[in-house]
Design an enzyme around this catalytic site. Structure first.
Site, PDB file in Angstrom:
ATOM      1  NE  ARG A   1      -5.399  -0.127   2.747  1.00 28.44           N
ATOM      2  CZ  ARG A   1      -4.617   0.841   3.189  1.00 28.44           C
ATOM      3  NH1 ARG A   1      -4.577   1.124   4.468  1.00 28.44           N
ATOM      4  NH2 ARG A   1      -3.849   1.520   2.355  1.00 28.44           N
TER       5      ARG A   1
ATOM      6  CB  CYS B   1      -1.014  -0.007   1.137  1.00 31.20           C
ATOM      7  SG  CYS B   1      -0.369  -0.485   2.741  1.00 31.20           S
TER       8      CYS B   1
ATOM      9  CE  LYS C   1      -1.823  -1.810  12.145  1.00 23.96           C
ATOM     10  NZ  LYS C   1      -1.079  -1.542  10.926  1.00 23.96           N
TER      11      LYS C   1
ATOM     12  NE  ARG D   1      -5.293   4.450   6.073  1.00 24.54           N
ATOM     13  CZ  ARG D   1      -6.564   4.058   6.167  1.00 24.54           C
ATOM     14  NH1 ARG D   1      -7.520   4.912   5.858  1.00 24.54           N
ATOM     15  NH2 ARG D   1      -6.862   2.839   6.532  1.00 24.54           N
TER      16      ARG D   1
ATOM     17  CE  LYS E   1      -3.416  -3.782   8.613  1.00 31.62           C
ATOM     18  NZ  LYS E   1      -2.470  -3.607   7.496  1.00 31.62           N
TER      19      LYS E   1
ATOM     20  CD  GLU F   1      -8.037 -14.132   8.301  1.00 30.49           C
ATOM     21  OE1 GLU F   1      -6.921 -14.613   8.044  1.00 30.49           O
ATOM     22  OE2 GLU F   1      -8.734 -13.575   7.440  1.00 30.49           O
TER      23      GLU F   1
ATOM     24  CB  SER G   1      -1.398   5.832  14.242  1.00 25.34           C
ATOM     25  OG  SER G   1      -2.532   5.479  13.457  1.00 25.34           O
TER      26      SER G   1
ATOM     27  CE1 TYR H   1       3.923   4.157  14.897  1.00 30.80           C
ATOM     28  CE2 TYR H   1       1.790   3.561  15.815  1.00 30.80           C
ATOM     29  CZ  TYR H   1       2.682   3.574  14.759  1.00 30.80           C
ATOM     30  OH  TYR H   1       2.320   2.997  13.569  1.00 30.80           O
TER      31      TYR H   1
END
Ligand SMILES: [Zn+2]
Length: 328
Positions: A218, A123, A249, A206, A196, A234, A276, A315
């Site tokens: 998505r 992406c 995530k 982004r 995810k 999954e 984020s 982060y």
């Protein structure tokens, strides 16, 4: 008057020593992975406005960054590349002198012990911003598989320790494992973004990774936030295909999923990605004086660990490690 109570649980909370001794969940910098954004478009590091305290880095910024992370005791980085060139196939993701491949080599040269994890997706490299090649505006799953294998080999060749495919392409782990083994990278591990979700909490990312889809969303490949049983399917599938570690995530809104996967697969290393939006929400709330940044950070990280995550991508990695170093 005193009540005759059978037990008073407050007794063990009376002193700092007893509270610390009896703490069930502990965090340590060695369980953290720091995400890094490396851009080919900048000459020196640039603040990411949507994520206070985070930066896009140029290759020239890597020595200082890696040294800082090592000095803080953070053992691993997760790399995202921002290339100069984007096209329909994400071709610059495959080049041995691509931005991530260069970053991997440089980090390896700076610190041979740093564990290098490369995010594997298209992406950031496609002009349409979707996570694979398109056919009639829909991702061509199996054509993308072949390209993911090629990209994985080029990351492994550069020196990545773990490959982290994030595109939710069906069969991605098997395709990458086959490609790596065929190129004799048998010891390169796969950390699969197995679970995810299609989450609005990726918003600030982004700007950081410059990989927003140019049309649509998505939802045809990432999971519906309403689903939980599907997460087990999954994860099971990715493990069958050879994933060494699996990831959930985002983290905070999916603590039940982290817990569930740890119960289902207690023997499998589980990683959670505090994304984020989770990070920026706390940063901005603290800036506005609504909550204490350090306490909310620790509480959010403890919750992820308590739910069952072995490793945390965050982060806050550096902020946490600094806090941890000051604890004694
Ligand atoms: Zn992607």
């Amino acid at each position: 008057m005193n009540y005759d109570l059978p037990l008073r649980l407050k007794r063990l909370r009376q002193t700092s020593a007893s509270r610390t001794m009896l703490q069930e969940t502990r965090l340590h910098p060695q369980q953290f992975i720091a995400p890094l954004f490396i851009s080919e478009l900048i000459g020196s590091k640039q603040a990411i406005k949507s994520m206070p305290g985070q930066f896009q880095l140029s290759l020239a910024d890597l020595p200082a960054e890696i040294e800082e992370l090592s000095s803080l005791g953070i053992p691993a980085v997760l790399l995202f590349g921002i290339p100069r060139h984007k096209d329909a196939h994400g071709s610059s993701a495959l080049q041995d002198d691509g931005i991530v491949q260069q970053a991997i080599r440089q980090i390896r040269a700076i610190n041979k012990d740093m564990l290098i994890i490369s995010d594997l997706c298209f992406c950031e490299y496609t002009d349409h911003g979707h996570c694979g090649v398109l056919k009639n505006d829909v991702i061509d799953n199996d054509k993308t598989l072949h390209l993911l294998g090629e990209q994985a080999v080029s990351h492994a060749k550069a020196g990545a320790d773990w490959i982290a495919p994030s595109s939710m392409t069906d069969g991605m782990v098997a395709a990458i494992r086959q490609a790596l083994d065929a190129a004799v990278f048998n010891n390169t591990a796969i950390l699969s973004y197995a679970v995810k979700y299609s989450s609005a909490f990726y918003g600030p990312f982004r700007e950081a990774a410059q990989g927003a889809p140019q049309f649509g969303d998505r939802k045809t490949y990432q999971m519906n936030p309403a689903n939980s049983h599907e997460a087990v399917r999954e994860a099971a599938l990715d493990l069958d295909e050879g994933a060494d570690l699996i990831m959930v995530k985002p983290a905070m809104n999916y603590l039940d999923i982290i817990y569930k996967l740890k119960q289902h697969f207690p023997e499998v290393p589980l990683c959670a990605y505090q994304v984020s939006g989770e990070y920026s929400m706390l940063k901005y709330a603290a800036q506005a004086g609504l909550m204490d940044e350090q306490h909310t950070m620790i509480e959010s990280l403890l919750a992820i660990k308590r739910a069952g995550a072995d490793l945390i991508i965050s982060y806050f990695a550096k902020d946490f490690a600094r806090w941890h170093a000051n604890q004694r």
